[in-house]
Design an enzyme around this catalytic site. Structure first.
Site, PDB file in Angstrom:
ATOM      1  N   THR A 121       0.855  -1.186   0.000  1.00 25.52           N
ATOM      2  CA  THR A 121       0.000   0.000   0.000  1.00 25.52           C
ATOM      3  C   THR A 121       0.890   1.235   0.000  1.00 25.52           C
ATOM      4  O   THR A 121       1.654   1.457   0.939  1.00 25.52           O
ATOM      5  CB  THR A 121      -0.911   0.001   1.234  1.00 25.52           C
ATOM      6  OG1 THR A 121      -1.727  -1.173   1.214  1.00 25.52           O
ATOM      7  CG2 THR A 121      -1.801   1.234   1.242  1.00 25.52           C
ATOM      8  N   LYS A 205      -7.051   1.574  -3.129  1.00 25.99           N
ATOM      9  CA  LYS A 205      -6.750   0.920  -1.851  1.00 25.99           C
ATOM     10  C   LYS A 205      -7.043   1.856  -0.672  1.00 25.99           C
ATOM     11  O   LYS A 205      -7.701   1.466   0.306  1.00 25.99           O
ATOM     12  CB  LYS A 205      -5.281   0.499  -1.833  1.00 25.99           C
ATOM     13  CG  LYS A 205      -4.767   0.017  -0.482  1.00 25.99           C
ATOM     14  CD  LYS A 205      -5.443  -1.238  -0.023  1.00 25.99           C
ATOM     15  CE  LYS A 205      -4.818  -1.729   1.284  1.00 25.99           C
ATOM     16  NZ  LYS A 205      -5.440  -2.959   1.781  1.00 25.99           N
ATOM     17  N   CYS A 261      -3.753  -1.910   8.919  1.00 23.18           N
ATOM     18  CA  CYS A 261      -4.220  -1.203   7.719  1.00 23.18           C
ATOM     19  C   CYS A 261      -5.031   0.054   8.002  1.00 23.18           C
ATOM     20  O   CYS A 261      -4.638   1.153   7.620  1.00 23.18           O
ATOM     21  CB  CYS A 261      -5.036  -2.157   6.841  1.00 23.18           C
ATOM     22  SG  CYS A 261      -4.054  -3.494   6.122  1.00 23.18           S
TER      23      CYS A 261
END
Length: 439
Positions: A121, A205, A261
């Site tokens: 990411t 994302k 995340c």
């Protein structure tokens, strides 16, 4: 196809293993020699259901390999995936030092037709920066593709093999065709292969994780409001969740989100916005609401004990940030534990998978119990932080008999308030009718 995976964290290990299972020859590379030795022996350094068995099967079939020597394998690879960490820096932005180090490390050995696939990411523009750096090091244009991951810890193998969609960002259609070949075994009419520009793929994302984090912070904010107006968030959640425009996914109140995340990506998206001279006010508030929510359990516990926490024995069930993982990064349980330690409480903890990770963080300042009921012995209160299956239907009579004070703080709303109160417990949930005064 010969594939090299740089990095054997959650994403790299799951991706590499699943691509091997579908018939590719995959070599996973990591600089950590002990981790590589562990993987070569058929064991894994994380808890992820089904992954260890899959690694053993693919390794035995000769399609999955592990090494620390990237140079020995990169030259034969048609696709080289970069799946290294991009941790949060002090200012909230993503630390890209490892991914650029990985790109620079593979540059001398890349074949002429190799495609570099960024699985990590990364902020918008990173793929193009990597392409520029590879051109500087190799003297030629190297195809770089963005292929964001959408794996959930605890069901990552299923998420990979049964994806909602596969997203790739490319500059050339030929690169998209190569990646479609890689993912073909997992695609069908219900699982589309979406091709877009590099920047759009990078942004996808962040937008996905920011939206899900927003849903969680929203329902937690509404839960806190429900407590103050004598409404019940579980009833309200059902009242809105059946609206197909809203749905039930990520609409469960609790003690806040954690993991590797959501917190990191929300903050990184704020920094991306700032770099683009845009004030992402909503995302800032999402992060603030979540940070505040992680303090709610301590506040409820303090209310139940009249503010007298020093010397109290508190049992904590669930330490991982979510069930089916041993990951404790940004876990709400850790926030509670630190607050309890600061005021001098005695803490007994139990979790099916995460206790060793917590032990490495807190050492002998906590008491650890494999048997969750043992953690209740003489406890002044129980706080549920993670909704593991083995906590959902406890023996209430045994719980009541073990505890000194039958106070239960249900941080995930897994128990029925009336049943708990009928069994003699002072029950406090998140946004449930009755609030901290119920008993």
């Amino acid at each position: 196809m010969k594939i090299v995976m740089i990095g054997t964290g959650y994403v790299g290990l799951v991706t590499g293993t699943c691509l091997s299972e579908s018939g590719n020859d995959v070599t996973c590379v990591d600089i950590d020699e002990k981790k590589v030795e562990l993987l070569q022996s058929g064991r894994i350094p994380i808890y992820e259901p089904g992954l260890e068995e899959l690694i053993r099967r693919c390794s035995k079939a000769g399609r999955l390999h592990f090494t620390t020597d990237a140079a020995a394998v990169v030259s034969e690879a048609r696709a080289v995936f970069l799946a290294v960490g991009t941790p949060q820096q002090d200012d909230g932005s993503a630390d890209l030092s490892d991914i650029f180090a990985a790109a620079e490390g593979i540059a001398p050995d890349l074949s002429e037709d190799a495609v570099v696939v960024v699985k990590s990411t990364v902020p918008v523009g990173t793929n193009r920066r990597i392409a520029v750096r590879l051109r500087e090091l190799t003297g030629r244009s190297v195809d770089v593709a963005s292929n964001p991951e959408f794996l959930k810890e605890g069901c990552a193998v299923d998420d990979f093999t049964k994806p909602d969609r596969v997203v790739v960002g490319v500059d050339r259609p030929e690169v998209a065709e190569l990646l479609k070949e890689v993912y073909e075994p997992y695609l069908d009419a219900e699982r589309p292969f979406l091709v877009m520009g590099l920047e759009s793929a990078e942004m996808t994302k962040y937008v996905a994780n920011c939206f899900l984090a927003t849903k969680i912070s929203f329902i937690n904010e509404m839960a806190n409001l429900c407590e103050r107006v004598d409404a019940d968030i579980d009833e309200v959640r059902k009242g809105i969740g059946y609206d197909r425009r809203i749905g039930f996914s990520f609409l469960y109140p609790g003690a806040g989100y954690g993991g590797s995340c959501f917190p990191k990506d929300v903050r990184a998206a704020v920094r991306v916005a700032e770099a683009a001279q845009f004030d992402a006010n909503l995302l800032k508030v999402v992060d603030e609401v979540n940070t505040r929510q992680k303090h709610v359990l301590f506040e409820k516990l303090s209310d139940c004990l009249g503010g007298k926490l020093p010397g109290r024995r508190v049992a904590v069930w669930g330490l991982a940030f979510k069930p089916q993982t041993d990951d404790i990064r940004e876990a709400p349980a850790l926030v509670l534990i630190r607050q309890l330690l600061k005021v001098g409480a005695e803490i007994r903890v139990s979790d099916p998978e995460a206790m060793e990770n917590v032990r490495s963080e807190f050492g002998d300042r906590l008491l650890y119990h494999d048997d969750p009921y043992a953690a209740l012995d003489g406890a002044d209160a129980l706080v549920l932080c993670t909704e593991w299956e083995n906590f959902r239907s406890p023996d209430l009579a045994r719980m009541f008999a073990s505890m000194r004070r039958p106070i239960v703080i249900d941080g995930r709303n897994v128990w029925e308030p009336e049943e708990m109160r009928a069994s003699g417990f002072k029950y406090v949930g998140i946004g449930r009718r009755g609030g901290a005064s119920a008993g």
